[in-house]
Each structure stands twice: as structure tokens, then as C-alpha cells.
Design an enzyme around this catalytic site. Structure first.
Site, PDB file in Angstrom:
ATOM      1  N   TYR A 153       0.833  -1.197   0.000  1.00  0.00           N
ATOM      2  CA  TYR A 153       0.000   0.000   0.000  1.00  0.00           C
ATOM      3  C   TYR A 153       0.878   1.262   0.000  1.00  0.00           C
ATOM      4  O   TYR A 153       1.671   1.443   0.915  1.00  0.00           O
ATOM      5  CB  TYR A 153      -0.882  -0.057   1.233  1.00  0.00           C
ATOM      6  CG  TYR A 153      -1.604   1.205   1.638  1.00  0.00           C
ATOM      7  CD1 TYR A 153      -1.533   1.667   2.941  1.00  0.00           C
ATOM      8  CD2 TYR A 153      -2.391   1.914   0.725  1.00  0.00           C
ATOM      9  CE1 TYR A 153      -2.202   2.808   3.347  1.00  0.00           C
ATOM     10  CE2 TYR A 153      -3.069   3.060   1.121  1.00  0.00           C
ATOM     11  CZ  TYR A 153      -2.968   3.511   2.432  1.00  0.00           C
ATOM     12  OH  TYR A 153      -3.634   4.639   2.831  1.00  0.00           O
ATOM     13  N   ASP A 238      -1.843  -5.608   9.380  1.00  0.00           N
ATOM     14  CA  ASP A 238      -2.918  -4.713   8.980  1.00  0.00           C
ATOM     15  C   ASP A 238      -4.001  -5.567   8.344  1.00  0.00           C
ATOM     16  O   ASP A 238      -3.835  -6.045   7.212  1.00  0.00           O
ATOM     17  CB  ASP A 238      -2.361  -3.664   7.996  1.00  0.00           C
ATOM     18  CG  ASP A 238      -3.394  -2.623   7.616  1.00  0.00           C
ATOM     19  OD1 ASP A 238      -4.601  -2.848   7.858  1.00  0.00           O
ATOM     20  OD2 ASP A 238      -3.016  -1.587   7.045  1.00  0.00           O
ATOM     21  N   ILE A 240      -7.125  -4.792   7.536  1.00  0.00           N
ATOM     22  CA  ILE A 240      -8.199  -3.888   7.127  1.00  0.00           C
ATOM     23  C   ILE A 240      -9.152  -4.483   6.097  1.00  0.00           C
ATOM     24  O   ILE A 240     -10.314  -4.090   6.011  1.00  0.00           O
ATOM     25  CB  ILE A 240      -7.613  -2.548   6.633  1.00  0.00           C
ATOM     26  CG1 ILE A 240      -8.702  -1.490   6.478  1.00  0.00           C
ATOM     27  CG2 ILE A 240      -6.869  -2.741   5.323  1.00  0.00           C
ATOM     28  CD1 ILE A 240      -8.171  -0.113   6.065  1.00  0.00           C
ATOM     29  N   LYS A 277     -12.935  -0.446   4.821  1.00  0.00           N
ATOM     30  CA  LYS A 277     -13.067  -1.299   3.641  1.00  0.00           C
ATOM     31  C   LYS A 277     -14.157  -2.335   3.810  1.00  0.00           C
ATOM     32  O   LYS A 277     -14.970  -2.558   2.927  1.00  0.00           O
ATOM     33  CB  LYS A 277     -11.741  -2.018   3.356  1.00  0.00           C
ATOM     34  CG  LYS A 277     -10.549  -1.093   3.328  1.00  0.00           C
ATOM     35  CD  LYS A 277     -10.613  -0.085   2.195  1.00  0.00           C
ATOM     36  CE  LYS A 277      -9.425   0.858   2.253  1.00  0.00           C
ATOM     37  NZ  LYS A 277      -9.486   1.900   1.224  1.00  0.00           N
TER      38      LYS A 277
END
Lengths: 484, 493
Positions: A153, A238, A240, A277
Site C-alpha cells: 500500500y 494490517d 483492514i 473497507k
């Protein structure tokens, strides 16, 4: 009195005048194309279609229905306004108990109920953006480094590094093994960092992966946990995209993996989560830090004062996420719709010979355009990208913006548009590819697979979670690459 | 918190230092409140909370507005069609309507003497986030900011903790009502220079916390001149701007600048709705800089503390309602004035004076005559008596780095009228019992405090309740804190 205007930059901090926020980049031209000419089905059918935003717009109908049926979840309805005062005054950085409990329960469900998350460990932050930065503030000193498997990312450049002074050392993953994170690659990156006198404090992974859209298998997870334990460094996961998994294999949280690993020092393990998300509510800024290390948890909680979740939003979500019936239905339905959308796209691309990395999660797929590159270089990739942007008029994200070590890969978002737009996008790709086929039919046998899709990012408005409104990271700094 | 050696190595220096300011021997005070919170019926002898600068006096007006404006919410039938668009909206510029409404509100709060530009409105995680963000933009680790004392205890964390910036207090004196003088600023600045401390700016709070006073035009002009001369920044925290309830009126630094030759690139405002509207839970902080580079940088940093779009949407609507805003500001001032009057008059009757103030959610109480001796130690002893015997949780001046012992900040807006009466009665009774009893209790407290210190009592924060903006849930800055008070960072030794 004469006004003395000294050099402006001398007035500001180093942080304010460096580029580590990552927003300056030659890729900026890309965004302009979208901004100047955004697609609209009726008003601008030839405009640029935005496929660079990892947003999840597929399930708002379910959320809206729930809200209609649950007016007292809001402090602004007749049913809920008597709570307004208490909620508006509430600024305790522990967060509303009901909110923490609902989040813990939700995280557990998203992890397949294989783990129970402790509500008293839930710490708030301003989105995963804030959560990632907060964790780094807790774990690293300026000049320390974190290993980050690539492609990753682009926002990490800002979130992990900008104000913390941390360095990123990419761990290059290869298409030859589907970009798996191997022990060898980690060791390699770790040793390189040591040679550069960088003090590696940990490794951060995104699982499911952005931009790959894949979940980590248990073996890889265990290998990561073993690695950090041996080096006595941290592991930040992470998660997410955890609930965007739409196909097997199922999502496995690091929390689940460590349950069966006695040798693991839990003080090294930390999770970052967010609803941006999974629920499609990035505007609500719901980030979560969940650490197994008490000191980190306490520190992160103190730091959460800089980015608490609005109590109005905590209150709403406490109610929504406590509704088991709603949550179960939402997670199932969301997966279904993502699966369908993913299928439509990948099948459509397959039909014209474009392959994608096999993926089972995320709001995007990782498209393989290597054969269409004029040359196997990043210059070749950018050139192709410009064609996709300017001719095909699709705004996708080139792999170099994710620090991918191999040119020719593109991330394409599929969940931020309606079905009609999906068709238009696919038609454009098909048309472009077939056109290219005809044009290049005299070239090598495999040239029919080469398509030049040039996509541009032009939006200067919407925050692009991949390339940070509106520019992207330059991949070219040698300092932060494990491979030169 | 005790760190194991291994754990200390695992964590950052920021995580293991005390610059968050939450460790302090004052914790005992909070324990008393947590253990026995006042309730008019269930616990009429409990401790009354007077350490929280909250403003719940005008919620009825807000609730009325909300009932009458269902489309301000994305969760009502009227507003639901906006839900998707708002929930998805994460642009760090913020909703245009929100910025416009906040700019207009700030203008009104400043008496419509200034127009604020919505394009310069940048969001943050409350004023907490705004102050930190501004410092990140302006100063490097090791740099320092001058901060007139007494000052908000949270500055220790907000300005210093993760930024690595130092605070150099500029001590203000009761002899001139704690005014910020040019001389004091110059002295602090020069002393810092001699110690090789790089001063990057001054941060003021106007209206002042804990004094409750507004800065007069002359002082503001003097400060603006000072920073322009030194080419350093001025950050003006105007979080209490609309809590002004009597004259003189609030003057924003934005207004003062209009008539001055100054370098606008040095001027920055921090604002929030937490005090003026009573919405600390909504985390609405604003950075407003006159320096475009700072605006742009702060905006990028706002990703770390954006205001929830749900909240932006609600407030965009509410603060655009001119009539509501006008009525709210007037009514809120009235109620604060009344409450302030009740308290200060009540205290006056028993010979307790307070600094003359016209703003804020608190008053600055003069207890110097009740001190056993004019020392911080005696102040702390008196404070323990007030907590344990009078059962009022007030904040001792040392927690605000006040250079003179004996002052206490007392919050008056965060309780209902009945509790006000109870609090006043308790104070009256305490004062009338006189110095003699104070001395007796102080001796006892001292012994008790010694025992506590010996036992190394560190209480863990078990209350999951209210965040104390002055004492940082639940601790306060202590002058006795293990953080060494380096003579380098005090303008006065």
C-alpha cells in the site's frame, strides 16, 4: 515597519518541508486526466473511469435498511436524541464500552469466530491511517526501520514514515511464486538492512494483501511469527480487508495463528483494523489498534487522544455491529457481491487474454500486463499506463506505485462503481485489446496478449487510498529498497 | 507503569518516556473522585467533580434544533439518502459545507470583525490534534515554544510528547493579574537563547485556561510584534472563544493582525467546538493558518485525525443556521455568566477571591491565604484537604505550571444547579472553619502523603469514565513528577 519576509521554508519544520508524505510524484499527471474528464454514464460517457480507488460501495442498501429500522442508533432521531448530551460530552479515550464490545465481537466474526478479541484491548485511532502511525510511534525511534513485503500500500510511506522518522525496507516478493512472502526474502531484507546499519524493529504485513487481493496461508503466517520471534522484532498485521474475503481460502487472523504457537512472544504481535473497507465507511474514520502487548496498548490508548472516533459515530456503530442478525447477513451478502463483481471482471479480462493473480479478497485485482510492455522496465510500465489512461480512459494504478519489484502489474479496483460502469469498463478493455490484436498481428505469436491500457489518475479530490490525493510514491529512492 | 527491561527495549523512547504527562502523584485526587463520586441522592457526601472543563449548560437548545432539523442527520428518514455519499467521503479537505459553516461560526464568535476563509479550514482530532499538528509543522525535535503560564496541563502532551519539542514557560504574575508582558516574553526568549534553546514560537490560549480571562488588544498587538521581530511563530489557541460571558469582548488574533504590519506567515489559530458548543466527544478540531505552506502541510497531516464525515455533515447543517447560532451564543453566554456569578459571589461572601474573569468554564481561585506556607508543597497539602475533607475535586495551580502557589482552578459549568449549591455550601463551611483546621489537616495529609509515597503507590486508571481535559485521564502534571524539571526549560529557575 517594513515587513521582513524571510524564506518561508526556514520557518517550517523538517517534517513540513520534506517529501516523506509521498504526495509529490511524477504520476500526478495521471490524476489530472480523471479530474478533467470524469466518466458519467449519461453526461460524459467517454470520460475516464475511476478504477484506482479501493472503495466498497456494494452494500449500502443493507446498511441503510438497518438504519431505517433502528432509529435509536442515532443521537439525532426522535428515538435517540435523549442520548445526545451524554454522547456529545463523552471524550474518554477508552471509548464507549458498547462500541469496544461491538468491535471486538465484529472482529471475532470476521475472523470466523476462531478467536475472541478482548474488548478492553480495543484502542481507537483515526482510521487505519492513524492506527499504523500510532503503532510506529509506539515501537520505533527515528532512524529505525520496518520490513514491508512488496508490493505494498503506497500510503505506508506516509503513515509509517512521515512523522515518525521510520525507514521502510521492502521485502521483494516475486510473481514466480505468486508474490508469497518467503522466509528467505525476509532474511535477505533483514540482512541488507543490517548492512546498511538500519535497526530493524519489525515487519508489517497487510493481510489480506493490498494490492494483491490474496490472503496469507497459515504456513506463511506461522513462518512470519517464527521469524519475528527469532529476531525479537515486532509483527504488525494490517487486517483492514479481512471481511472482503469472498472466496476460499478463508481469512486467518494472526490472532488465530498465535493461539497455537506456544513459542510466540505475544508482546511482539499487533493488529491494525478498520471499518473503512469491510463496511465501506471510510468517512467515519474508524481505526483500531489491537496489541497483545499491554505497554503498547496503554501507550496507543494515550496517543488515541490525537485521533479518537467521534462519539456520535461510536454510538451508531456500537448499535449496528451488536446486531448479530444484521452483521451475519451483511458479511455474507458483501462477500457474495464482491465475489460476483470480481468474477465478472476477471472472466471478462480472461476472455481477451488478460490474466490476473488468483485472488480471493480485497476490492481490487492484480492484473498482469507484462506481455504488453514494450520493454520489461518501469519506464515501459509507465508508458503503458499513460496509454491506458489517455486512450482506454481507465484510471488504474501501476505496480511501481506499490513498490513492486517487477514491472508490468496493475491494480484495478472493482467495487467502487455500479454494474453499468463495469460493463463500460470491460467493453473498453475488450475493444482496446482486440484493436491491438489486429494492429500487431504480424508480431510474435504471443503479441495478441499485449494490450496497452493507459490509465490515468486525475482526481484531485477524492482521497486515493493507494496514491494519496493525488500523487504516488516515487519508487526510485535506492535507500528504501532492499534490492537495488 | 513499570516496564520490564526487555519490554522497554521493544518499545520506542516515546512509548517509554513520561512526556505524555499522565504519571503523577496527583493521581490520589482522582482516586477519591472515582471511589466516591457525588450523587445528590445516592451519594450526597461524595466528591464533586470540579476539575473538568465541560460545557453542558446549553444542550437543550441543541436538542431542540436536532428535533427540528431531521435532515441534518444521515440516519433519519429525511437524511438517509445522503448516507452513502457521506460514509464514503474521506477527502481530507473536508465537506465544503462543513468548512463554510465552521468559518462562518468562527467569524461570528469573533464578533464578525473578521472573515475566515473556508479554504484555510483544516480538520484535526480536537484541539488536542490541532495543537500537535501545528507543532509538527513548525518545529523540529529539540526546538522549543514559549508558553505563558499558568497554562493548560495538556500542552505537555500535545506540544511535546511525539514532536520532541520543548516548552519554555513564561511566568506571569498575580501582581498584574497574570498579564503576558513583553518584558516577560523577552526575558524568557533571551534566557532560552543563552542556553542554546531554539525558540520557534509562542503559543497562547485566548481566552485563557486556567485564568478565564481574555487578552486585551494591547497585549495581543504586543505579542504579534514580538513574534514578528523575532521571526518566530504565534499559535493562538482560541478554543474558549465563545465562552466569553461578559466584557471585554473576545478579540481573535485574526482581528488584531488586520490593522498591523506583521508577517502573516507566522500566525496560526487553533480552534475547536469542544468547549464553545460542548461537543468534546465529536472531536472537532480546526487548524487555521495564515501561512499557506502550513495550511497545506497540516491538511496532509489531518489524515491522522479527520473529523468523522457523519459529524461534519451534522455540524455543517447546524452551524449554517444563523438564527440558531445567534440564539445559542447569546443564551450560552448568559448561562455561563449566571453560573459564574453564583459561584464567585458565593465565594466572595466567605472571603475567597478569584481572579476577575469573563470567559471560560472555570474560575481561578485564590487560596494563598489558606496555605500553611507559600510553597507548592503546601498547595498540594491544601489540595489534599480539599479533595478528602471538603470533597471537591479542583485543580491545583501547580498542575498548570503556575509559578505562585495557592491558586486553584475550579470548573463551574459541568454540573447542575443543585450540585452548585452543595459545592458552595461545602466551601463556605470549610473556609469558615478557618486556618486552624487547615493546619491540622495539612499535617495529617503530609504524613499520609509520605506513607503513600513510601509505598510507591501507583494507581492504575480503572475508571472507564470521563476524560479529564485538564488532567489527562486521570493524572495531572506534577511539580514533583519524576520528570526532572530541567532549569533549561523553565524561564525562571
Amino acid at each position: 515597519m517594513e515587513i521582513k519576509r524571510k524564506n518561508k521554508t526556514q520557518l517550517l519544520s523538517k517534517i513540513a518541508t520534506n517529501d516523506r508524505h509521498g504526495e509529490n510524484s511524477p504520476y500526478f499527471d495521471g490524476w489530472k486526466a480523471y479530474d478533467n474528464n470524469p466518466f458519467h454514464p449519461t453526461q460524459n460517457p467517454n470520460g475516464v473511469i475511476q478504477m484506482g480507488l479501493a472503495e466498497n460501495k456494494l452494500c449500502f442498501d443493507l446498511i441503510k435498511k438497518w438504519i431505517m429500522e433502528n432509529p435509536d442508533a442515532s443521537i439525532c432521531t426522535a428515538g435517540g436524541v435523549d442520548k445526545f448530551k451524554d454522547v456529545a460530552i463523552f471524550q474518554d479515550y477508552h471509548g464507549l464500552k458498547e462500541f469496544r464490545e461491538a468491535i471486538a465481537k465484529f472482529m471475532g466474526r470476521v475472523g470466523g469466530n476462531k478467536v475472541t478479541f478482548d474488548a478492553s484491548r480495543i484502542v481507537m485511532s483515526s482510521g487505519a491511517t492513524g492506527a499504523n502511525e500510532t503503532i510506529m510511534f509506539c515501537l520505533v525511534n527515528p532512524g529505525d526501520a520496518f520490513l514491508v513485503p512488496s508490493p505494498y500500500y503506497p500510503g505506508f510511506a506516509r503513515d509509517l514514515r512521515w512523522r515518525t522518522g521510520l525507514e521502510i525496507v521492502p521485502v521483494d516478493c516475486k510473481s514466480s511464486n505468486n508474490f508469497r512472502i518467503t522466509r528467505a526474502a525476509m532474511e535477505d531484507a533483514y540482512e541488507k538492512a543490517q548492512k546498511w546499519n538500519l535497526n530493524v524493529k519489525g515487519i508489517i504485513i497487510a493481510n489480506p494483501s493490498n494490492p494483491l487481493g490474496t490472503t496469507l496461508d497459515i504456513e506463511t503466517m506461522r513462518s512470519l511469527v517464527a521469524f519475528v520471534n527469532e529476531k525479537n522484532i515486532h509483527l504488525v498485521c494490517d487486517e483492514i480487508y479481512a471481511a472482503t474475503v469472498f472466496d476460499s481460502p478463508r481469512f486467518v487472523s494472526v490472532a488465530e495463528v498465535i493461539q497455537d504457537m506456544d513459542c510466540c512472544n505475544r508482546d511482539l504481535i499487533h493488529i491494525v483494523y478498520s471499518l473503512s473497507k469491510d463496511m465501506g465507511i471510510p468517512g467515519f474514520r474508524v481505526g483500531i489498534v489491537y496489541s497483545f502487548n499491554d505497554d503498547v496498548m496503554l501507550c496507543a490508548r494515550k496517543m488515541s487522544s490525537f485521533g479518537l472516533v467521534s462519539s456520535q459515530t461510536q454510538y451508531l456503530l456500537a448499535s449496528m455491529l451488536s446486531d448479530d442478525g444484521f452483521v451475519g447477513n451483511f458479511l455474507r451478502e458483501s462477500s457474495k457481491r464482491l465475489a460476483k463483481r470480481h468474477y465478472v471482471f476477471t472472466k471478462g479480462l480472461e476472455q481477451v487474454g488478460i490474466s490476473c493473480l488468483t485472488s480471493n479478497a480485497g476490492l481490487f485485482f492484480w492484473m498482469d500486463m507484462r506481455l504488453l510492455l514494450k520493454e520489461q522496465s518501469f519506464e515501459g510500465e509507465i508508458e503503458l499506463w499513460r496509454v491506458i489512461l489517455n486512450e482506454v480512459k481507465l484510471n488504474v494504478s501501476p505496480g511501481s506505485s506499490f513498490q513492486c519489484s517487477e514491472p508490468g502489474w496493475f491494480r484495478v479496483c472493482f467495487a467502487n462503481m455500479d454494474d453499468e460502469t463495469v460493463e463500460v469498463a470491460l467493453n473498453r478493455i475488450r475493444a482496446f485489446v482486440l484493436n491491438r490484436e489486429n494492429q500487431e498481428s504480424n508480431r510474435s505469436k504471443r503479441c495478441w496478449r499485449k494490450k496497452h491500457l493507459r490509465l490515468s489518475f486525475s482526481s484531485t479530490r477524492l482521497y486515493d487510498e493507494t496514491i494519496m490525493s493525488p500523487c504516488m510514491i516515487s519508487p526510485h529512492s535506492p535507500l528504501v529498497r532492499a534490492k537495488t | 507503569m513499570e516496564f520490564t527491561r526487555k519490554n522497554r527495549q521493544l518499545l520506542s523512547r516515546i512509548a517509554t518516556n513520561d512526556r505524555h504527562g499522565e504519571n503523577s502523584p496527583y493521581f490520589d485526587g482522582w482516586k477519591a473522585y472515582d471511589s466516591s463520586p457525588f450523587h445528590p441522592i445516592h451519594n450526597p457526601d461524595g466528591v464533586i467533580q470540579m476539575g473538568l472543563a465541560e460545557n453542558p449548560l446549553s444542550f437543550d437548545l441543541i436538542e431542540k434544533w436536532i428535533r427540528e432539523n431531521p435532515d441534518a442527520s444521515i440516519c433519519t428518514a429525511e437524511g438517509l439518502d445522503k448516507f452513502k455519499h457521506i460514509a464514503i467521503y474521506q477527502d481530507y479537505h473536508g465537506l465544503r459545507e462543513f468548512r463554510e459553516a465552521v468559518a462562518k461560526f468562527m467569524g461570528r464568535v469573533g464578533g464578525n470583525r473578521v472573515t475566515f476563509d473556508p479554504n484555510s479550514i483544516v480538520m484535526s482530532g480536537g484541539a488536542t490534534g490541532a495543537n500537535e499538528t501545528v507543532i509538527f509543522c513548525l518545529a523540529d525535535p529539540g526546538d522549543a515554544f514559549l508558553v505563558p503560564s499558568p497554562y493548560y496541563a495538556g500542552f505537555a502532551r500535545d506540544l511535546r510528547w511525539r514532536t520532541g519539542v520543548e516548552i519554555v514557560p513564561v511566568h506571569c504574575k498575580s501582581s498584574n493579574n497574570f498579564r503576558i508582558t513583553r518584558a516577560a516574553l523577552e526575558e524568557a526568549y533571551e534566557k532560552a537563547q543563552r542556553s542554546n534553546i531554539n525558540i520557534k514560537g509562542v503559543i497562547i490560549t485566548n481566552p485563557s485556561n486556567p485564568l478565564g480571562t481574555v487578552l486585551d488588544k494591547e497585549t495581543l498587538r504586543s505579542i504579534v510584534s514580538f513574534v514578528t521581530d523575532k521571526n518566530i511563530h504565534l499559535v493562538s489557541d482560541e478554543i474558549y472563544a465563545a465562552t466569553v460571558f461578559s466584557s471585554p469582548r473576545f478579540i481573535s488574533v485574526a482581528e488584531v493582525m488586520q490593522d498591523m504590519d506583521c508577517n502573516r506567515d507566522l500566525i496560526h489559530i487553533v480552534y475547536s467546538l469542544s468547549k464553545d458548543m460542548g461537543f468534546p466527544g465529536f472531536r472537532v478540531g480546526i487548524v487555521y493558518s495564515f501561512n499557506d505552506d502550513v495550511t497545506n502541510c497540516a491538511r496532509k497531516m489531518s489524515s491522522f485525525g479527520l473529523v468523522s464525515s457523519q459529524t461534519q455533515f451534522l455540524l455543517a447543517s447546524m452551524l449554517s443556521d444563523d438564527e440558531f447560532v445567534g440564539n445559542f451564543l447569546r443564551e450560552s453566554s448568559k448561562r455561563l455568566a449566571k453560573r459564574h456569578h453564583v459561584f464567585t459571589k458565593g465565594l466572595e461572601e466567605v472571603g475567597i477571591s478569584t481572579i476577575k474573569s469573563n470567559a471560560g468554564l472555570f474560575f481561578w481561585m485564590d487560596m494563598r491565604q489558606l496555605l500553611k506556607e507559600q510553597t507548592t508543597k503546601a498547595e498540594t497539602e491544601l489540595w489534599r484537604v480539599i479533595i478528602n475533607k471538603v470533597k471537591l475535586n479542583v485543580s491545583p495551580g501547580s498542575s498548570f505550571q503556575c509559578s505562585e502557589p495557592g491558586w486553584f482552578r475550579v470548573c463551574f459549568a459541568n454540573m447542575d444547579d443543585k450540585t452548585v449549591e452543595v459545592a458552595l455550601d461545602r466551601i463556605r463551611e470549610f473556609v469558615l472553619q478557618g486556618k486552624e483546621e487547615t493546619k491540622l489537616e495539612a499535617d495529617k495529609s503530609q504524613a499520609q502523603a509520605q506513607r503513600w509515597r513510601k509505598q510507591n503507590l501507583r494507581l492504575s486508571f480503572s475508571s472507564s469514565r470521563l476524560y479529564d481535559e485538564s488532567l489527562m485521564s486521570p493524572h495531572m502534571i506534577s511539580p514533583h513528577s519524576p520528570i526532572p524539571h530541567s532549569p533549561l526549560v523553565r524561564a525562571r529557575t
